[in-house]
Enzyme design. Structure first.
Site, PDB file in Angstrom:
ATOM      1  N   ALA A  28     -24.752  81.581 106.484  1.00  7.28           N
ATOM      2  CA  ALA A  28     -23.975  82.173 105.273  1.00  7.28           C
ATOM      3  C   ALA A  28     -22.693  83.151 105.746  1.00  7.28           C
ATOM      4  O   ALA A  28     -22.729  83.890 106.479  1.00  7.28           O
ATOM      5  CB  ALA A  28     -24.893  83.013 104.810  1.00  7.28           C
ATOM      6  N   LEU A  58     -26.442  85.183 109.065  1.00  8.79           N
ATOM      7  CA  LEU A  58     -25.093  85.311 108.896  1.00  8.79           C
ATOM      8  C   LEU A  58     -24.356  84.532 109.870  1.00  8.79           C
ATOM      9  O   LEU A  58     -24.586  84.622 111.393  1.00  8.79           O
ATOM     10  CB  LEU A  58     -24.364  86.404 108.863  1.00  8.79           C
ATOM     11  N   CYS A  59     -23.067  83.577 109.495  1.00  4.70           N
ATOM     12  CA  CYS A  59     -22.562  82.817 110.405  1.00  4.70           C
ATOM     13  C   CYS A  59     -21.662  83.894 111.581  1.00  4.70           C
ATOM     14  O   CYS A  59     -21.741  83.438 112.762  1.00  4.70           O
ATOM     15  CB  CYS A  59     -21.418  82.290 109.565  1.00  4.70           C
ATOM     16  N   PHE A  60     -21.246  84.819 110.877  1.00  2.00           N
ATOM     17  CA  PHE A  60     -20.572  85.805 111.827  1.00  2.00           C
ATOM     18  C   PHE A  60     -21.420  86.635 112.890  1.00  2.00           C
ATOM     19  O   PHE A  60     -21.077  87.357 113.522  1.00  2.00           O
ATOM     20  CB  PHE A  60     -19.537  86.687 111.167  1.00  2.00           C
TER      21      PHE A  60
END
Lengths: 130, 235
Positions: B60, B127-129
């Site tokens: 996300a 989270l993608c990051f």
């Protein structure tokens, strides 16, 4: 199976058609070229037995670390078997794409769509021309 | 997301590639295509954000103090079949633009380069990051740029996000401002990026607005997918 025995769609799925009790059954998978291009596969979503599939229409989806792609049926018919162990063993697609990496078996409703598929040599040429 | 998808469909019909650089009118959480909607409950700071499901996979993203880009490549364009090369090239150009701003960033070279014991920087992080995969853009050990692709038969969209600064909706993620102390001027960054993309991808860029047909496609896609609550919650 060797790739020379298979037919290939422009969307990189392969099909192997055999007679089985009077029915034409197509085993379907994804080409080694496509698997290499997708790189590290992490997820695959497949349909259920009994689902109708149509040529050039999506039957499932595959996710790699960087890309999500639809899987397109190369044939028209009804799914009679799904390789349910595949989503938990995606590495098999890389090690044996034309054997243990098969995805679906479909009872053909017609053979018309097979005319749009390519033999291995023509498919390889298409990939090279990219 | 609906505009991106409409541009992808339109690109394949017209044969023209499209570059879109944009930001979001309200902080929005975009879920990766295969993520569970309920997983957003695991991330308290973004619970009040609007939510959308992307067509692309991965983790996300909180779209707030960042720049989103999308690149739609039709099947007639040679880059549509060179997805790995495209991915790397786009990120290298982002790094080059950041260097012009005095920011020293680089690509992650190998998987799990920064995996920590507490679960952050994990390949399955929400989270993608917080995930690291080869090709991501990092400053120091912090990921500040990531992208994902979606293929439609033979056309391809690559879209991604560049974190400019920390968002209150994802306070665990520092942006370029926090990790480099440089404030990136949004307009200037976008202009430089467009110039570099056009040079390296051999595009001739023409600024344009959505055509009537693209607006129609957008409405259609929005209704069936990205603006459809049932579709967003389908997993």
């Amino acid at each position: 199976m060797s790739p020379e025995e298979l037919l290939f769609a422009e969307t990189h799925e392969w099909a192997h058609v055999a007679d089985q009790g009077g029915d034409k059954i197509a085993t379907i998978g994804l080409s080694a070229h496509a698997i290499e291009a997708l790189t590290d596969l992490v997820y695959m979503e497949l349909p259920e037995v009994g689902t109708a599939v149509s040529a050039a229409h999506s039957f499932g989806e595959v996710e790699s670390v960087k890309a999500t792609s639809d899987l397109y049926s190369p044939v028209d018919g009804e799914i009679i078997e799904v390789n349910t162990s595949l989503p938990d063993n995606l590495e098999v697609l890389g090690t044996d794409p034309y054997g243990e990496g098969w995805i679906l078996k479909v009872k053909l409703a017609s053979e018309t769509a097979l005319e749009n598929l390519h033999d291995h040599a023509a498919y390889e040429k298409m990939c090279e021309e990219g | 997301m609906a505009v991106d998808q409409a541009l992808l469909i339109s690109a394949d019909q017209s044969g023209d590639s499209t570059l879109r650089l944009y930001s979001w009118s309200t902080p929005t959480l975009s879920l990766g295509y295969f993520q569970s909607y309920d997983d957003r409950k695991r991330h308290e700071p973004s619970l009040n954000c609007a939510v959308v499901r992307r067509a692309s996979g991965g983790g996300a993203i909180v779209h707030d103090r960042e720049i989103t880009y999308s690149l739609c490549i039709p099947s007639v364009n040679r880059w549509s079949t060179r997805n790995c090369e495209l991915y790397k090239l786009v990120h290298q150009e982002i790094i080059a633009v950041l260097a012009g701003f005095g920011i020293d960033s680089r690509l992650v070279e190998k998987s799990r380069e920064f995996e920590s014991k507490d679960g952050a920087d994990h390949p399955k992080a929400f989270l993608c990051f917080q995930r690291r995969t080869p090709g991501d853009i990092i400053v120091g050990k912090h990921k500040i740029g990531g992208s994902a692709q979606r293929r439609l038969k033979n056309s391809l969209i690559q879209h991604g996000s560049i974190l400019l600064a920390r968002s209150n909706c994802a306070p665990e993620l520092p942006g370029i401002l926090e990790v480099s102390e440089f404030e990136v001027a949004r307009q200037e960054f976008c202009r430089e990026l467009a110039i570099r993309f056009s040079d390296k991808l051999d595009f001739r860029l023409e600024p344009s607005k959505l055509s009537d047909e693209e607006k129609r496609l957008c409405d259609e896609v929005k209704s069936a997918q990205f603006g459809n609550r049932e579709w967003t919650k389908k997993r």
